[in-house]
Each structure stands twice: as structure tokens, then as C-alpha cells.
Write a protein that holds these residues in place. Structure first.
Motif, mmCIF file in Angstrom:
data_model
loop_
_atom_site.group_PDB
_atom_site.id
_atom_site.type_symbol
_atom_site.label_atom_id
_atom_site.label_comp_id
_atom_site.label_asym_id
_atom_site.label_seq_id
_atom_site.Cartn_x
_atom_site.Cartn_y
_atom_site.Cartn_z
ATOM 1 N N LYS A 89 87.937 55.837 86.564
ATOM 2 C CA LYS A 89 89.297 55.486 86.587
ATOM 3 C C LYS A 89 90.283 56.329 85.919
ATOM 4 C CE LYS A 89 88.721 50.864 87.920
ATOM 5 N NZ LYS A 89 88.878 49.263 87.622
ATOM 6 N N ASP A 90 91.572 56.757 86.312
ATOM 7 C CA ASP A 90 92.269 57.527 85.739
ATOM 8 C C ASP A 90 91.973 58.850 85.426
ATOM 9 O OD1 ASP A 90 93.852 54.959 85.776
ATOM 10 O OD2 ASP A 90 92.997 54.539 83.728
ATOM 11 N N THR A 91 91.113 59.592 86.114
ATOM 12 C CA THR A 91 90.813 60.854 85.983
ATOM 13 C C THR A 91 91.061 61.927 87.049
ATOM 14 O OG1 THR A 91 88.694 60.408 86.593
ATOM 15 C CG2 THR A 91 88.978 60.150 84.464
ATOM 16 N N TRP A 92 92.011 61.356 88.056
ATOM 17 C CA TRP A 92 92.451 62.226 89.183
ATOM 18 C C TRP A 92 93.311 63.128 88.705
ATOM 19 C CZ3 TRP A 92 89.341 61.311 93.092
ATOM 20 C CH2 TRP A 92 88.463 60.189 93.387
ATOM 21 N N SER A 93 93.072 64.438 89.172
ATOM 22 C CA SER A 93 93.747 65.437 88.735
ATOM 23 C C SER A 93 94.135 66.552 89.850
ATOM 24 C CB SER A 93 93.255 66.292 87.499
ATOM 25 O OG SER A 93 93.738 67.484 87.292
ATOM 26 N N THR A 94 95.358 67.253 89.837
ATOM 27 C CA THR A 94 95.373 68.292 90.866
ATOM 28 C C THR A 94 94.864 69.507 90.412
ATOM 29 O OG1 THR A 94 97.449 69.021 89.517
ATOM 30 C CG2 THR A 94 97.714 67.443 91.034
ATOM 31 N N ALA A 95 94.068 69.696 89.284
ATOM 32 C CA ALA A 95 93.797 70.983 88.685
ATOM 33 C C ALA A 95 92.497 71.427 89.675
ATOM 34 C CB ALA A 95 93.142 70.674 87.334
ATOM 35 N N GLY A 96 91.770 70.489 90.253
ATOM 36 C CA GLY A 96 90.828 70.917 91.092
ATOM 37 C C GLY A 96 90.866 71.199 92.402
ATOM 38 N N ALA A 97 92.374 70.929 92.715
ATOM 39 C CA ALA A 97 92.402 71.385 94.284
ATOM 40 C C ALA A 97 92.929 72.807 94.403
ATOM 41 C CB ALA A 97 93.791 70.512 94.743
ATOM 42 N N GLY A 98 92.237 73.725 95.238
ATOM 43 C CA GLY A 98 92.633 75.026 95.303
ATOM 44 C C GLY A 98 92.577 75.561 96.760
ATOM 45 N N PHE A 99 92.808 76.871 97.021
ATOM 46 C CA PHE A 99 92.661 77.205 98.352
ATOM 47 C C PHE A 99 92.414 78.926 98.228
ATOM 48 C CE2 PHE A 99 95.708 73.827 98.384
ATOM 49 C CZ PHE A 99 95.330 72.905 99.261
ATOM 50 N N PRO A 100 91.230 78.973 97.782
ATOM 51 C CA PRO A 100 90.810 80.666 97.432
ATOM 52 C C PRO A 100 90.270 81.055 98.662
ATOM 53 C CG PRO A 100 89.181 79.129 96.870
ATOM 54 C CD PRO A 100 90.269 78.053 97.249
ATOM 55 N N SER A 101 90.341 82.487 98.656
ATOM 56 C CA SER A 101 89.771 83.233 99.777
ATOM 57 C C SER A 101 88.062 82.794 99.714
ATOM 58 C CB SER A 101 89.681 84.740 99.441
ATOM 59 O OG SER A 101 91.172 84.949 99.592
ATOM 60 N N ASP A 102 87.395 83.089 100.717
ATOM 61 C CA ASP A 102 86.120 82.756 100.834
ATOM 62 C C ASP A 102 85.168 83.465 101.862
ATOM 63 O OD1 ASP A 102 83.539 81.491 101.191
ATOM 64 O OD2 ASP A 102 84.186 79.466 100.477
ATOM 65 N N PRO A 103 84.501 84.371 101.632
ATOM 66 C CA PRO A 103 83.989 85.175 102.838
ATOM 67 C C PRO A 103 82.948 84.347 103.723
ATOM 68 C CG PRO A 103 82.928 85.884 100.828
ATOM 69 C CD PRO A 103 84.087 84.915 100.232
ATOM 70 N N THR A 104 82.505 83.268 103.111
ATOM 71 C CA THR A 104 81.732 82.335 103.983
ATOM 72 C C THR A 104 82.406 81.356 104.749
ATOM 73 O OG1 THR A 104 81.325 80.344 102.400
ATOM 74 C CG2 THR A 104 79.932 82.107 101.793
ATOM 75 N N ALA A 105 83.650 81.306 104.812
ATOM 76 C CA ALA A 105 84.490 80.302 105.457
ATOM 77 C C ALA A 105 85.004 81.153 106.885
ATOM 78 C CB ALA A 105 85.781 79.736 104.738
ATOM 79 N N GLN A 106 85.012 80.337 107.845
ATOM 80 C CA GLN A 106 85.662 80.962 109.104
ATOM 81 C C GLN A 106 86.998 81.284 108.737
ATOM 82 O OE1 GLN A 106 85.432 78.136 112.425
ATOM 83 N NE2 GLN A 106 86.500 79.928 114.006
ATOM 84 N N GLY A 107 87.403 82.377 109.104
ATOM 85 C CA GLY A 107 88.975 82.955 108.624
ATOM 86 C C GLY A 107 89.101 83.298 107.283
ATOM 87 N N GLY A 108 88.116 83.204 106.616
ATOM 88 C CA GLY A 108 88.020 83.939 105.204
ATOM 89 C C GLY A 108 88.892 82.964 104.011
ATOM 90 N N ARG A 109 88.996 81.603 104.329
ATOM 91 C CA ARG A 109 89.682 80.862 103.611
ATOM 92 C C ARG A 109 89.544 79.460 103.679
ATOM 93 N NH1 ARG A 109 95.220 82.321 102.023
ATOM 94 N NH2 ARG A 109 95.749 81.341 100.262
ATOM 95 N N ALA A 110 89.396 78.621 102.467
ATOM 96 C CA ALA A 110 88.851 77.232 102.428
ATOM 97 C C ALA A 110 89.775 76.401 101.393
ATOM 98 C CB ALA A 110 87.198 77.207 102.492
ATOM 99 N N MET A 111 89.565 75.259 101.576
ATOM 100 C CA MET A 111 90.177 74.386 100.495
ATOM 101 C C MET A 111 88.992 74.069 99.564
ATOM 102 S SD MET A 111 92.181 70.713 100.743
ATOM 103 C CE MET A 111 90.873 69.719 101.535
#
Length: 316
Positions: A89-111
Motif C-alpha cells: 500500500k501507498d507505493t504507487w508511483s509515476t516513476a515506473g511508467a515510460g515509453f521507450p524505444s524497443d527493437p523487439t516491439a512492433q513499431g519499435g516502441r512500447a509502454m
């Protein structure tokens, strides 16, 4: 079996963006693609017009610059920061949410959903991203998700839960609905892993649900699908049906879609470690059962057209 975990359930959210930006439907299916021009992306960017597409369709390829990108909010997403469960509880954070480039993802991008801990509450950060429209009901839910069997750094052994699920906006709703994919690489609640729990809920408190468990290691990318039509719910992994629920264990009201990575408990200290879950894209088609092949064909078409976001689902 998925255990009770809905006490003090998430419901108070903070919008992590600039003031709301209105999305305007383009005049035709060839309209401007939202999320294009990623190199110029930034918190000050205005939301692009929303391209039109097949009626009753939601698609997002997560081409955003970060949690403070105004398009993230304009497209109906929030990153959780409130307290409560499940998990620590009470440890939810925006710090872990990102949208980096990823060569393994379709379109080269992922959440990217990156949860981390050092075994203490103070050193723990969980992450969850959800839609905010509460307008997804029956039909086909699909997402291409990357599960992790071990942390990207640090010691293994955490009871981490990596999830994709539609859920009611309130646990106390008389028509409470929830449909879960939950991957536990190291198990939890007294069980061993790896395990993928597929769970259909009728009531959150006291818990009333049915479930099936696939005991299989699932490191890597997978296509997760939930089809809820004609009085039954079917869960499928990479085109293989895993579980079907019916009777009272079907959606009874409109829901939001959530993705999250969280810890059941903190079994050891042992220094910092980080867990990565990734989401390539999400797709929803209202009121229709869509095959895996047709889902992928539609998604490929959006990528081929340079379209990163579509929402033609009615608001009510």
C-alpha cells in the motif's frame, strides 16, 4: 488460484498531465495519426487530432514521451499515484511508467511498467496505468504484453504480479465486473510459480470468482485476448484458448482497462531489484468476437498507416 486482493482497491487517481486537451475526430480514416513525430515529442506538445477508424474500436500503440505527455491524458490514460491495494500500500508511483524505444516491439516502441523494491516499503515502487473512459463492455480485449521471469537487475525471488485486466470503476458496484490475466513468475499467496491466472469476478468483497491457472514459464512477448460475448468470457494466450466462464461470471457493466506490475509482499531485503513489464499495444472491439488473426491484421493495418491511436468507441 488468484487470492482476495481488493481491500482499499485503487479508485482515487491523479491526472499527471497538463490541463486536459480535447481530442477532435478527423474527417476520414486517413486523418492525422496521433503520436506521430515522436522525435519532437514533449510535455508542451498539443494532442494531435484523433484518427477515425472502424466503429467501436480502441487502439493505442503507446507512442508517448512520458507520464506528463498531454496526449496520454487526452487519449484517456492515467498513471496511478494514490494509496491502497493491491500489493504494498501507498507505493504507487509515476516513476515506473515510460515509453521507450524497443527493437523487439512492433513499431519499435512500447509502454514500460517498471516496478522496483529493496525489500522495504520505503524502497518499493509499484506502477499501474489505466483508461479513464469507463466505456468498455462486451467484445474483444487484446494486448501484446512482455512478461518477465526475472528482474532486470538484482536478486530474483520477489512475488511480483504482472497484469492486464478490464475492471469496474468501483469495487462496491452492484454490477461489479473484472476479467484478469495475472502472471506470477515466482508464485505468491503460498503457491509456487510460474503461473498465469485467468480470473472472472462477480463480486470483489467478499470475493466471488472463478479461475483457471496455466503453470508455464512465459518470459517474452505474448498476445493476450479476452472475448466477452454471448454470455461467456474466453481467455486466450497466443491464439490458444485457456479458460471460459459463463453464468454470473461475465461483464455486467462498463469497465476500464488496466496494466500493472506490483508486489504481493516483500519476502526478503537483499538489495535493490527492478522488474520490467512491457505493453506493445492494446486493442478493443465493442460487441464482437474477433479472431486472433483478424486482431493482428487490424493492428498491422494501423501500424502500416502510421496510426498510433484510434478511439471510435461511443462515450456512453
Amino acid at each position: 488460484m488468484s487470492q482476495p486482493r481488493r481491500t482499499s482497491r485503487r479508485r482515487a487517481w491523479t491526472v499527471l498531465t497538463l490541463p486536459a486537451v480535447l481530442c477532435v475526430l478527423a474527417a476520414c480514416s486517413g486523418g492525422p495519426a496521433s503520436g506521430s513525430g515522436d522525435d519532437a515529442a514533449g510535455p508542451g506538445r498539443k494532442a494531435s487530432p484523433t484518427p477515425s477508424g472502424p466503429p467501436g474500436t480502441l487502439f493505442d500503440a503507446f507512442h508517448y514521451s512520458g507520464a506528463d505527455d498531454p496526449e496520454l491524458s487526452a487519449h484517456g490514460w492515467q498513471v496511478r499515484t494514490d494509496g491502497g491495494g493491491p500489493g504494498i500500500k501507498d507505493t504507487w508511483s509515476t516513476a515506473g511508467a515510460g515509453f521507450p524505444s524497443d527493437p523487439t516491439a512492433q513499431g519499435g516502441r512500447a509502454m514500460q511498467l517498471q516496478s522496483s523494491t529493496d525489500g522495504t516499503k520505503q524502497g518499493t515502487k509499484q506502477v499501474e496505468v489505466q483508461t479513464t473512459g469507463t466505456n468498455l463492455f462486451t467484445g474483444t480485449f487484446a494486448a501484446r504484453v512482455h512478461f518477465s521471469d526475472k528482474p532486470t537487475s538484482g536478486r530474483n525471488g520477489d512475488h511480483v504480479v504482472q497484469t492486464f485486466f478490464p475492471i469496474s470503476p468501483s469495487d462496491s458496484s452492484a454490477n461489479y465486473s473484472e476479467l484478469d490475466f495475472e502472471y506470477l513468475p515466482n508464485g505468491g499467496w503460498g503457491s509456487v510459480g510460474p503461473r498465469l491466472d485467468n480470473v472472472s469476478w462477480f463480486k470483489a468483497d467478499p470475493p466471488d470468482r472463478v479461475n483457471q491457472t496455466l503453470k508455464q514459464r512465459l518470459e517474452g512477448w505474448h498476445l493476450l485476448m479476452i472475448t466477452a460475448v454471448d454470455g461467456k468470457v474466453t481467455y486466450a494466450l497466443d491464439g490458444k484458448e485457456l479458460f471460459t466462464s459463463s453464468g454470473k461470471y461475465v461483464p455486467r457493466e462498463k469497465m476500464n482497462v488496466h496494466f500493472s506490475s506490483w508486489f504481493i509482499d516483500l519476502p526478503f531485503t537483499g538489495g535493490p531489484r527492478t522488474w520490467d513489464m512491457k505493453v506493445n499495444w492494446v486493442y478493443y472491439k465493442a460487441d464482437e468476437a474477433v479472431s486472433q488473426a483478424d486482431v493482428q491484421k487490424t493492428v498491422d493495418g494501423f501500424y502500416g498507416a502510421g496510426t498510433h491511436y484510434v478511439n471510435t468507441v461511443p462515450k456512453s
